[in-house]
Scaffold this motif. Structure first.
Motif, PDB file in Angstrom:
ATOM      1  N   ARG A  72       0.825  -1.210   0.000  1.00 15.01           N
ATOM      2  CA  ARG A  72       0.000   0.000   0.000  1.00 15.01           C
ATOM      3  C   ARG A  72       0.863   1.265   0.000  1.00 15.01           C
ATOM      4  NH1 ARG A  72      -5.466   1.222   1.232  1.00 15.01           N
ATOM      5  NH2 ARG A  72      -5.683   3.441   0.758  1.00 15.01           N
ATOM      6  N   SER A  73       2.070   1.187   0.588  1.00 17.52           N
ATOM      7  CA  SER A  73       2.919   2.380   0.649  1.00 17.52           C
ATOM      8  C   SER A  73       4.355   2.014   0.313  1.00 17.52           C
ATOM      9  CB  SER A  73       2.852   3.033   2.033  1.00 17.52           C
ATOM     10  OG  SER A  73       3.341   2.154   3.024  1.00 17.52           O
ATOM     11  N   SER A  74       5.072   3.001  -0.186  1.00 15.32           N
ATOM     12  CA  SER A  74       6.480   2.847  -0.542  1.00 15.32           C
ATOM     13  C   SER A  74       7.169   4.170  -0.257  1.00 15.32           C
ATOM     14  CB  SER A  74       6.619   2.467  -2.025  1.00 15.32           C
ATOM     15  OG  SER A  74       7.965   2.295  -2.398  1.00 15.32           O
ATOM     16  N   ARG A  75       8.488   4.165  -0.177  1.00 16.01           N
ATOM     17  CA  ARG A  75       9.173   5.430   0.061  1.00 16.01           C
ATOM     18  C   ARG A  75      10.597   5.376  -0.486  1.00 16.01           C
ATOM     19  NH1 ARG A  75       9.700   5.036   6.646  1.00 16.01           N
ATOM     20  NH2 ARG A  75      11.487   3.631   6.751  1.00 16.01           N
ATOM     21  N   GLN A  94      15.486   3.077  -3.145  1.00 19.27           N
ATOM     22  CA  GLN A  94      14.512   2.552  -2.200  1.00 19.27           C
ATOM     23  C   GLN A  94      15.167   1.423  -1.415  1.00 19.27           C
ATOM     24  OE1 GLN A  94      11.105   1.707  -4.917  1.00 19.27           O
ATOM     25  NE2 GLN A  94      10.057   3.331  -3.787  1.00 19.27           N
ATOM     26  N   LEU A  97      11.083  -0.249   1.798  1.00 14.87           N
ATOM     27  CA  LEU A  97       9.735  -0.300   1.223  1.00 14.87           C
ATOM     28  C   LEU A  97       9.781  -0.101  -0.293  1.00 14.87           C
ATOM     29  CD1 LEU A  97       7.839   1.827   3.903  1.00 14.87           C
ATOM     30  CD2 LEU A  97       7.818  -0.663   3.660  1.00 14.87           C
ATOM     31  N   ILE A  99       8.591  -0.919  -4.344  1.00 16.85           N
ATOM     32  CA  ILE A  99       7.267  -0.914  -4.969  1.00 16.85           C
ATOM     33  C   ILE A  99       6.750  -2.334  -5.213  1.00 16.85           C
ATOM     34  CG2 ILE A  99       6.054  -0.296  -7.122  1.00 16.85           C
ATOM     35  CD1 ILE A  99       7.705   2.294  -7.127  1.00 16.85           C
ATOM     36  N   PRO A 278       6.396   9.918   1.289  1.00 13.28           N
ATOM     37  CA  PRO A 278       6.126   8.503   0.977  1.00 13.28           C
ATOM     38  C   PRO A 278       5.102   8.387  -0.154  1.00 13.28           C
ATOM     39  CG  PRO A 278       6.060   8.882   3.348  1.00 13.28           C
ATOM     40  CD  PRO A 278       6.129  10.237   2.699  1.00 13.28           C
ATOM     41  N   LEU A 279       5.171   7.303  -0.894  1.00 13.86           N
ATOM     42  CA  LEU A 279       4.223   7.041  -1.977  1.00 13.86           C
ATOM     43  C   LEU A 279       3.039   6.243  -1.445  1.00 13.86           C
ATOM     44  CD1 LEU A 279       6.772   5.892  -4.719  1.00 13.86           C
ATOM     45  CD2 LEU A 279       5.680   8.133  -4.555  1.00 13.86           C
ATOM     46  N   GLU A 280       1.847   6.672  -1.739  1.00 14.63           N
ATOM     47  CA  GLU A 280       0.640   5.924  -1.387  1.00 14.63           C
ATOM     48  C   GLU A 280       0.134   5.211  -2.638  1.00 14.63           C
ATOM     49  OE1 GLU A 280      -0.684   5.377   1.604  1.00 14.63           O
ATOM     50  OE2 GLU A 280       1.036   6.469   2.439  1.00 14.63           O
ATOM     51  N   LEU A 281       0.286   3.896  -2.662  1.00 16.03           N
ATOM     52  CA  LEU A 281      -0.084   3.098  -3.830  1.00 16.03           C
ATOM     53  C   LEU A 281      -1.479   2.518  -3.578  1.00 16.03           C
ATOM     54  CD1 LEU A 281       3.355   1.263  -4.254  1.00 16.03           C
ATOM     55  CD2 LEU A 281       2.672   3.521  -5.105  1.00 16.03           C
ATOM     56  N   THR A 282      -2.481   3.314  -3.853  1.00 14.80           N
ATOM     57  CA  THR A 282      -3.849   2.923  -3.523  1.00 14.80           C
ATOM     58  C   THR A 282      -4.313   1.776  -4.414  1.00 14.80           C
ATOM     59  OG1 THR A 282      -4.836   4.491  -5.073  1.00 14.80           O
ATOM     60  CG2 THR A 282      -4.372   5.299  -2.849  1.00 14.80           C
TER      61      THR A 282
END
Length: 304
Positions: A72-75, A94, A97, A99, A278-282
């Motif tokens: 769900r999240s990455s950074r 990275q 976390l 992708i 952070p990236l929110e990968l919905t």
């Protein structure tokens, strides 16, 4: 004593975006040296990076095509080391976390299908290019700095050079089919780095690994792995000890050579990049990207 090779492969693929990973500079390397640069990709004081959304989507697409989980999240993290072609003295990459995680690719080899597990798929920026001229000087072209780069890392599931080459050919076909990278190895758009160790047949532990750096053809991968397996076996049989190091490939002499002692993760002092959210990968975003994946090579082959 009979020995078994144990091989994992890291692949760096240049993503086919029009702009760099964290700035608006173009990604063409044919321009005048150091002309496709700006304060952000040169790491000048006060500059701030902004992530390239298209590059993130390309890595999600690749992770899905390789049967990976997309968390769900990455950074992004800073990978700290000094080298002349890295102007910031750290690379935005990275770490904890990524992708994509826990995927696999089924590879046909000599009439048998072998599964190669994918440990991770992550996103980072490329470094510059060092040019060594005949006078002994080294010049630096920073045009490539900041180009979006995807790294795909396998588990140590490969045990011979034929499987390694077959995996790379299948992976390149997928990257080209899904339109994320041109993956031209001769142009450096796809670079391969096998990690190689050997162990006595029947043993489950791992030996000390060496990494072959930046191999740019399938034949070179096969030759480099075969040579390195023989070299390590001779070292052990002569009473020596294989050391963990990075090695290069000398095409003229058809041998590997030592470049530097291999670093470990803690040597890079990874920490979350404070300049990037952070990236929110919905799930909706990931599902929308899933719909853009075309028919993959295996599925097309079976259909035909």
């Amino acid at each position: 004593m009979q020995y078994e090779p144990v091989i994992g492969i890291e692949v760096h693929a240049q993503l086919d975006t029009e702009s760099k990973m964290f700035c608006a500079c173009g990604t063409s390397f044919a321009a005048e040296p150091n002309s496709n640069t700006c304060p952000v990709c040169l790491g000048l004081p006060g500059s701030l990076p902004v992530a390239n959304k298209k590059a993130v989507e390309f890595v999600i697409r690749t992770a899905l095509a390789l049967n990976c989980e997309v968390p769900r999240s990455s950074r992004f993290a800073r990978k700290n080391y000094y080298y002349p072609d890295l102007p910031k003295a750290y690379q935005i990459s990275q770490y904890e976390l990524p992708i994509g995680l826990n995927g696999y690719l089924d590879v046909p080899v000599n009439g048998e299908v072998k599964r190669v597990r994918i440990n991770r798929v992550h996103l980072e920026e490329d470094t510059g290019k060092l040019i060594h001229d005949p006078s002994g000087r080294s010049l630096i072209d920073y045009n490539r700095v900041g180009t979006p780069l995807m790294e795909i890392v396998t588990e140590a599931d490969i045990h011979d050079s034929d499987t390694a080459a077959a995996y790379l050919m299948r992976l390149r076909a997928i990257l080209q089919y899904i339109g994320v990278s041109r993956a031209n190895m001769e142009k450096g758009q796809m670079r391969c780095e096998p990690n190689i160790s050997i162990r006595p047949v029947g043993q489950t532990g791992f030996g000390t690994k060496t990494e072959l750096k930046n191999l740019n053809s399938f034949k070179t991968v096969q030759k480099g792995i075969a040579y390195e397996v023989r070299r390590q076996q001779h070292v052990i049989e002569d009473g020596g000890r294989v050391i963990q190091e990075t090695r290069g490939w000398n095409e003229a002499q058809q041998i590997t050579f030592s470049m530097r002692v291999k670093e470990k993760a803690h040597d890079y002092r990874y920490f979350p990049d404070p300049d990037l959210m952070p990236l929110e990968l919905t799930p909706d975003w990931v599902d929308a990207i899933r719909q853009t994946i075309p028919e993959l090579p295996d599925a097309r082959f079976k259909r035909f």
